[in-house]
Write a protein that holds these residues in place. Structure first.
Motif, PDB file in Angstrom:
ATOM      1  N   GLU A 243      -0.852 -56.181  -2.091  1.00  0.00           N
ATOM      2  CA  GLU A 243      -0.247 -55.561  -0.936  1.00  0.00           C
ATOM      3  C   GLU A 243       0.944 -54.639  -1.318  1.00  0.00           C
ATOM      4  O   GLU A 243       0.849 -53.312  -0.540  1.00  0.00           O
ATOM      5  N   LEU A 244       1.738 -55.040  -2.027  1.00  0.00           N
ATOM      6  CA  LEU A 244       2.770 -53.881  -2.679  1.00  0.00           C
ATOM      7  C   LEU A 244       2.224 -52.582  -3.298  1.00  0.00           C
ATOM      8  O   LEU A 244       2.574 -51.812  -3.003  1.00  0.00           O
ATOM      9  N   TYR A 245       1.047 -53.119  -4.264  1.00  0.00           N
ATOM     10  CA  TYR A 245       0.360 -51.951  -4.885  1.00  0.00           C
ATOM     11  C   TYR A 245      -0.261 -51.094  -3.864  1.00  0.00           C
ATOM     12  O   TYR A 245      -0.125 -49.763  -3.973  1.00  0.00           O
ATOM     13  N   ASP A 246      -0.885 -51.448  -2.997  1.00  0.00           N
ATOM     14  CA  ASP A 246      -1.624 -50.675  -1.984  1.00  0.00           C
ATOM     15  C   ASP A 246      -0.668 -49.799  -1.140  1.00  0.00           C
ATOM     16  O   ASP A 246      -0.958 -48.737  -0.794  1.00  0.00           O
ATOM     17  N   TYR A 247       0.363 -50.576  -0.760  1.00  0.00           N
ATOM     18  CA  TYR A 247       1.700 -49.854  -0.196  1.00  0.00           C
ATOM     19  C   TYR A 247       1.995 -48.557  -0.837  1.00  0.00           C
ATOM     20  O   TYR A 247       2.433 -47.539  -0.214  1.00  0.00           O
ATOM     21  N   CYS A 248       2.213 -48.939  -2.091  1.00  0.00           N
ATOM     22  CA  CYS A 248       2.810 -47.735  -2.866  1.00  0.00           C
ATOM     23  C   CYS A 248       1.725 -46.442  -3.151  1.00  0.00           C
ATOM     24  O   CYS A 248       2.114 -45.490  -3.129  1.00  0.00           O
ATOM     25  N   LEU A 249       0.518 -46.888  -2.936  1.00  0.00           N
ATOM     26  CA  LEU A 249      -0.612 -45.836  -3.174  1.00  0.00           C
ATOM     27  C   LEU A 249      -0.695 -45.234  -1.862  1.00  0.00           C
ATOM     28  O   LEU A 249      -0.815 -44.030  -1.646  1.00  0.00           O
ATOM     29  N   LYS A 250      -0.411 -45.874  -0.840  1.00  0.00           N
ATOM     30  CA  LYS A 250      -0.818 -45.227   0.544  1.00  0.00           C
ATOM     31  C   LYS A 250       0.681 -44.374   0.776  1.00  0.00           C
ATOM     32  O   LYS A 250       0.444 -43.527   1.461  1.00  0.00           O
ATOM     33  N   GLU A 251       1.465 -44.697   0.477  1.00  0.00           N
ATOM     34  CA  GLU A 251       3.053 -43.938   0.834  1.00  0.00           C
ATOM     35  C   GLU A 251       3.190 -42.824  -0.273  1.00  0.00           C
ATOM     36  O   GLU A 251       4.185 -42.159  -0.419  1.00  0.00           O
ATOM     37  N   ASN A 252       2.065 -42.725  -1.263  1.00  0.00           N
ATOM     38  CA  ASN A 252       2.049 -41.550  -2.076  1.00  0.00           C
ATOM     39  C   ASN A 252       3.406 -41.742  -3.133  1.00  0.00           C
ATOM     40  O   ASN A 252       3.955 -40.699  -3.682  1.00  0.00           O
ATOM     41  N   ILE A 253       3.562 -43.063  -3.341  1.00  0.00           N
ATOM     42  CA  ILE A 253       4.892 -43.328  -4.510  1.00  0.00           C
ATOM     43  C   ILE A 253       4.261 -43.070  -5.696  1.00  0.00           C
ATOM     44  O   ILE A 253       4.735 -42.615  -6.679  1.00  0.00           O
ATOM     45  N   ALA A 254       2.832 -43.555  -5.990  1.00  0.00           N
ATOM     46  CA  ALA A 254       2.274 -43.429  -7.076  1.00  0.00           C
ATOM     47  C   ALA A 254       0.967 -42.574  -6.961  1.00  0.00           C
ATOM     48  O   ALA A 254       0.615 -42.495  -5.827  1.00  0.00           O
ATOM     49  N   ASP A 255       0.392 -42.115  -8.112  1.00  0.00           N
ATOM     50  CA  ASP A 255      -0.906 -41.129  -7.942  1.00  0.00           C
ATOM     51  C   ASP A 255      -2.118 -41.859  -7.943  1.00  0.00           C
ATOM     52  O   ASP A 255      -2.386 -42.458  -9.138  1.00  0.00           O
ATOM     53  N   LYS A 256      -2.701 -42.288  -6.897  1.00  0.00           N
ATOM     54  CA  LYS A 256      -3.943 -42.970  -6.886  1.00  0.00           C
ATOM     55  C   LYS A 256      -5.031 -42.313  -7.687  1.00  0.00           C
ATOM     56  O   LYS A 256      -5.721 -43.155  -8.313  1.00  0.00           O
ATOM     57  N   ASN A 257      -5.262 -41.126  -7.947  1.00  0.00           N
ATOM     58  CA  ASN A 257      -5.975 -40.536  -8.763  1.00  0.00           C
ATOM     59  C   ASN A 257      -6.037 -40.466  -9.972  1.00  0.00           C
ATOM     60  O   ASN A 257      -6.674 -40.728 -11.050  1.00  0.00           O
ATOM     61  N   LEU A 258      -4.468 -40.255 -10.429  1.00  0.00           N
ATOM     62  CA  LEU A 258      -4.308 -40.641 -11.930  1.00  0.00           C
ATOM     63  C   LEU A 258      -4.432 -41.927 -12.247  1.00  0.00           C
ATOM     64  O   LEU A 258      -4.807 -42.085 -13.447  1.00  0.00           O
ATOM     65  N   ILE A 259      -4.126 -42.867 -11.645  1.00  0.00           N
ATOM     66  CA  ILE A 259      -4.261 -44.447 -11.981  1.00  0.00           C
ATOM     67  C   ILE A 259      -5.697 -44.644 -11.992  1.00  0.00           C
ATOM     68  O   ILE A 259      -6.174 -45.399 -12.970  1.00  0.00           O
ATOM     69  N   ALA A 260      -6.484 -44.238 -11.166  1.00  0.00           N
ATOM     70  CA  ALA A 260      -7.914 -44.440 -11.221  1.00  0.00           C
ATOM     71  C   ALA A 260      -8.466 -43.894 -12.650  1.00  0.00           C
ATOM     72  O   ALA A 260      -9.287 -44.539 -13.290  1.00  0.00           O
ATOM     73  N   LYS A 261      -8.179 -42.759 -13.035  1.00  0.00           N
ATOM     74  CA  LYS A 261      -8.328 -42.301 -14.490  1.00  0.00           C
ATOM     75  C   LYS A 261      -8.094 -43.051 -15.520  1.00  0.00           C
ATOM     76  O   LYS A 261      -8.555 -43.409 -16.513  1.00  0.00           O
TER      77      LYS A 261
END
Length: 144
Positions: free
Chosen positions: A73-91
């Motif tokens: 839940e916290l991880y998804d919140y960080c991605l949704k709020e653009n705290i972390a780059d979801k595209n970079l993490i996907a790579k």
């Protein structure tokens, strides 16, 4: 000092554990953005911003995937709020891209011969003693 704008939804449990580190990285980001760029090339002025962006995304990635210290839940919140780059993490989750510095280094449309950035070339394939520095983000070799 104003806080970063976030959604009206309150952050999930565990936010108070990662908030000090994220605030520190936000402060570093503000300093990097306001830092003087006199005597630097245009691209060199952006390198500290790319490094801090990478550091913030890597922090969230390591907490969730490596150390398992934060909830989904916290991880998804960080991605949704653009705290972390979801595209970079996907790579980072794909084999061969575990140490990728930024997404610009794998975009072939930005190079002359439709190839990857020079920082993606393994150090064993480069000349001895040659220092390689990426033009996009200042990386000195993220291929492993």
């Amino acid at each position: 000092m104003p806080k970063v704008k976030r959604s009206r939804k309150p952050p999930p449990d565990g936010w108070e554990l990662i908030e000090p580190t994220l605030d520190e990285l936000d402060q570093k980001m503000r300093e990097a953005e306001t830092e003087s760029h006199e005597g630097k090339r245009i691209v060199e002025a952006l390198w500290p911003i790319f490094r801090i962006h990478h550091q913030r995304s890597r922090y969230i990635f390591d907490l969730f995937y490596k150390r398992k210290a934060i909830s989904r839940e916290l991880y998804d919140y960080c991605l949704k709020e653009n705290i972390a780059d979801k595209n970079l993490i996907a790579k980072w989750k794909k084999p061969g891209y575990e140490n990728l510095c930024c997404l610009r280094c794998i975009q072939t449309r930005d190079t002359n011969f439709a190839t990857n950035c020079v920082c993606r070339v393994p150090k064993t394939k480069l000349e001895e003693g040659k220092i390689v520095e990426c033009v996009n983000c200042g990386c000195r070799g993220c291929s492993g």
